[in-house]
Design an enzyme around this catalytic site. Structure first.
Site: not given
Length: 285
Positions: A96, A131, A163, A195, A217
């Site tokens: 597994r 992410k 950002k 950004e 963006d």
């Protein structure tokens, strides 16, 4: 093997085995030997084959493990990916955890390859993001590469990415420029990305020194194309498109002329590739 990956394998085995595999201990004879193949139940792109091999060997070094298809390879449904032969208890105990690594990472590689295939006629490259599954970043970014994608920064330490949340207060262009110069002076070689979600920001950032990338963006296709034209014949800064990227939109985004397209979904929403361990009689060849 990277130390971080080695620790992750150990942690995964400890999580699953704990004080011992009770089922194998009480229901599988100690001397029983088995042979099996990890088989692809669907087509896809592989990643994590070497990790799966290492899992089997850590559980029981007496298990013979043969990699039949390498990481980064495309496999058809029914393909044999890896063979194992040895003590049944060890094989069953490792099964597994080995499949968890292999299925998850192959899912990331497969998702990446789908995006890469969609834009093969264009020069843009598919980027990953931060992410990622906590603790799995190195492996998942390797899986992106196996799928034909390109790694963005590994973490907060290897690229400055300014950002909108970093600019919670209005920063005058001269203050931003001063910060870029200070970073470049103290950390030579570190790239800077800014950004922009408006074309006037792109125009302002193009005037600055030391800007290596501009993140466009959530811009419309028309604005992306306009941003690229504003750069004229300069090679830098490079343009990265982000936001609203999926398999239906990625080709249109690539056609605007951007250099990179970042896709968080290839890691945070990848579906595990269907693989399984099938046993065969040892005497069969």
């Amino acid at each position: 093997m990277e130390e971080a990956v080695s620790r992750l394998i150990d942690a995964a085995l400890e999580e699953d085995i704990g004080a011992g595999d009770l089922t194998s201990e009480y229901f599988v004879p100690a001397g029983r030997m088995v042979r099996g193949f990890i088989v692809a139940r669907e087509e896809g792109c592989l990643s994590g084959v070497d990790i799966a091999r290492e899992v089997f060997l850590r559980v029981d070094p007496e298990i013979e493990v043969q990699v039949m298809v390498a990481d980064g390879s495309r496999v058809a449904k029914g393909a044999h990916v890896l063979s194992v032969q040895g003590p049944a208890r060890g094989v069953l105990t490792a099964e597994r955890t080995a499949l968890n690594f292999l299925q998850r990472l192959s899912g990331v590689a497969t998702a990446t390859q789908r995006f890469v295939s969609e834009i093969h006629d264009f020069s843009a490259r598919i980027l990953d993001t931060r992410k990622t599954t906590p603790g799995w970043r190195l492996l998942e970014k390797q899986a992106v590469v196996h799928g034909g994608g390109t790694n963005h920064r590994m973490g907060l330490y290897d690229r400055a990415m300014v950002k909108d949340n970093h600019l919670v207060a209005e920063h005058a262009p001269e203050e931003l420029q001063a910060a870029i110069r200070r970073l470049k002076s103290e950390h030579p070689g570190v790239q800077v990305e800014l950004e922009a979600d408006r074309l006037d920001q792109v125009e302002e950032f193009l005037k600055m020194e030391g800007v290596d990338h501009i993140l466009l963006d959530n811009m419309s296709l028309m604005d992306l194309q306009e941003a690229v034209s504003m750069r004229a014949d300069r090679l830098t800064p490079r343009f990265e498109a982000s936001g609203g990227v999926n398999l239906d939109t990625v080709k249109g985004i690539a056609a605007t002329g951007v250099d990179f397209i970042s896709v968080g979904a290839i890691t945070h929403s990848a579906v595990a590739l269907d693989l399984a361990l099938d046993f065969v009689p040892i005497e069969d060849e």
